[in-house]
Write a protein that holds these residues in place. Structure first.
Motif, PDB file in Angstrom:
ATOM      1  N   LEU A  92      10.499  60.764 -78.610  1.00 29.70           N
ATOM      2  CA  LEU A  92       9.785  59.481 -78.588  1.00 29.70           C
ATOM      3  C   LEU A  92      10.583  58.430 -77.829  1.00 29.70           C
ATOM      4  O   LEU A  92      10.036  57.693 -77.008  1.00 29.70           O
ATOM      5  N   LEU A  93      11.882  58.367 -78.099  1.00 28.11           N
ATOM      6  CA  LEU A  93      12.729  57.372 -77.451  1.00 28.11           C
ATOM      7  C   LEU A  93      12.926  57.656 -75.965  1.00 28.11           C
ATOM      8  O   LEU A  93      13.264  56.754 -75.203  1.00 28.11           O
ATOM      9  N   ARG A  94      12.697  58.898 -75.579  1.00 23.83           N
ATOM     10  CA  ARG A  94      12.738  59.222 -74.147  1.00 23.83           C
ATOM     11  C   ARG A  94      11.601  58.493 -73.439  1.00 23.83           C
ATOM     12  O   ARG A  94      11.726  58.086 -72.287  1.00 23.83           O
ATOM     13  N   ASP A 101       5.399  55.114 -88.450  1.00 23.32           N
ATOM     14  CA  ASP A 101       3.952  55.329 -88.341  1.00 23.32           C
ATOM     15  C   ASP A 101       3.624  56.620 -87.597  1.00 23.32           C
ATOM     16  O   ASP A 101       2.733  57.360 -88.006  1.00 23.32           O
ATOM     17  N   ILE A 102       4.341  56.898 -86.535  1.00 24.48           N
ATOM     18  CA  ILE A 102       4.052  58.092 -85.738  1.00 24.48           C
ATOM     19  C   ILE A 102       4.397  59.365 -86.507  1.00 24.48           C
ATOM     20  O   ILE A 102       3.620  60.317 -86.540  1.00 24.48           O
ATOM     21  N   LEU A 103       5.558  59.382 -87.140  1.00 28.77           N
ATOM     22  CA  LEU A 103       5.996  60.590 -87.840  1.00 28.77           C
ATOM     23  C   LEU A 103       5.430  60.690 -89.259  1.00 28.77           C
ATOM     24  O   LEU A 103       5.582  61.737 -89.902  1.00 28.77           O
ATOM     25  N   GLN A 160       4.229  60.839 -75.365  1.00 33.21           N
ATOM     26  CA  GLN A 160       3.411  59.685 -74.993  1.00 33.21           C
ATOM     27  C   GLN A 160       2.040  59.693 -75.672  1.00 33.21           C
ATOM     28  O   GLN A 160       1.574  58.638 -76.093  1.00 33.21           O
ATOM     29  N   PRO A 161       1.375  60.853 -75.829  1.00 36.84           N
ATOM     30  CA  PRO A 161       0.084  60.829 -76.534  1.00 36.84           C
ATOM     31  C   PRO A 161       0.186  60.274 -77.960  1.00 36.84           C
ATOM     32  O   PRO A 161      -0.721  59.576 -78.420  1.00 36.84           O
ATOM     33  N   LYS A 162       1.282  60.541 -78.658  1.00 32.86           N
ATOM     34  CA  LYS A 162       1.459  59.991 -80.013  1.00 32.86           C
ATOM     35  C   LYS A 162       1.636  58.478 -79.962  1.00 32.86           C
ATOM     36  O   LYS A 162       1.123  57.755 -80.820  1.00 32.86           O
ATOM     37  N   ILE A 163       2.357  58.010 -78.961  1.00 28.11           N
ATOM     38  CA  ILE A 163       2.547  56.573 -78.791  1.00 28.11           C
ATOM     39  C   ILE A 163       1.216  55.914 -78.447  1.00 28.11           C
ATOM     40  O   ILE A 163       0.862  54.870 -78.999  1.00 28.11           O
ATOM     41  N   ASP A 164       0.457  56.544 -77.562  1.00 26.89           N
ATOM     42  CA  ASP A 164      -0.858  56.017 -77.184  1.00 26.89           C
ATOM     43  C   ASP A 164      -1.796  55.966 -78.382  1.00 26.89           C
ATOM     44  O   ASP A 164      -2.549  55.008 -78.556  1.00 26.89           O
ATOM     45  N   GLU A 165      -1.751  56.994 -79.222  1.00 32.72           N
ATOM     46  CA  GLU A 165      -2.594  57.043 -80.413  1.00 32.72           C
ATOM     47  C   GLU A 165      -2.247  55.900 -81.365  1.00 32.72           C
ATOM     48  O   GLU A 165      -3.140  55.233 -81.906  1.00 32.72           O
ATOM     49  N   ILE A 210       2.106  47.872 -80.109  1.00 32.39           N
ATOM     50  CA  ILE A 210       3.153  48.856 -80.349  1.00 32.39           C
ATOM     51  C   ILE A 210       4.490  48.127 -80.479  1.00 32.39           C
ATOM     52  O   ILE A 210       5.493  48.531 -79.970  1.00 32.39           O
ATOM     53  N   ALA A 211       4.449  47.024 -81.153  1.00 39.77           N
ATOM     54  CA  ALA A 211       5.677  46.262 -81.389  1.00 39.77           C
ATOM     55  C   ALA A 211       5.577  45.608 -82.757  1.00 39.77           C
ATOM     56  O   ALA A 211       4.491  45.307 -83.230  1.00 39.77           O
TER      57      ALA A 211
END
Length: 108
Positions: free
Chosen positions: A25-27, A38-40, A92-97, A105-106
């Motif tokens: 994710l951090l990449r 939230d993502i995990l 990136q798809p998880k971040i987009d979701e 996203i902040a």
């Protein structure tokens, strides 16, 4: 022997699915701990524990922005981790979701 020990310790860190996902994710981008939670879909204390281990190993850095901690990769001096992350699918798809769900996203 020190190099082998350090490599073994790094592989132990990378052998955990949650920590490996956090690095992936951090990449993609610097992230607030609340977004990683939230993502995990894990508790904040659990994510913080994983982040502490990654920070202690020198793989991530934390930066305070207001009341929130943001994390970023610091793997410039770790070619092993760089090589491993090349083989990890984009997160990136998880971040987009997450962004689609929350409209931001902040944590600001």
């Amino acid at each position: 022997m020190d190099l082998i020990y350090n490599m073994a310790e790094t592989f132990k860190l990378l052998g955990d699915k949650s920590r490996l996902t956090i690095l992936a994710l951090l990449r993609e981008k610097d992230m607030c701990v609340c977004d990683i939670v939230d993502i995990l879909e894990m508790s904040q204390p659990s994510i913080s524990q994983h982040l502490r281990k990654l920070k202690d190993a020198g793989l991530v850095r934390e930066t305070r922005k207001g009341q929130w901690m943001y994390y970023s990769l610091t793997i410039e001096d770790s070619p092993i981790v760089q090589d491993v992350l090349k083989h990890i699918p984009s997160q990136q798809p998880k971040i987009d979701e997450l962004q689609a769900k929350t409209t931001k996203i902040a944590c600001d």
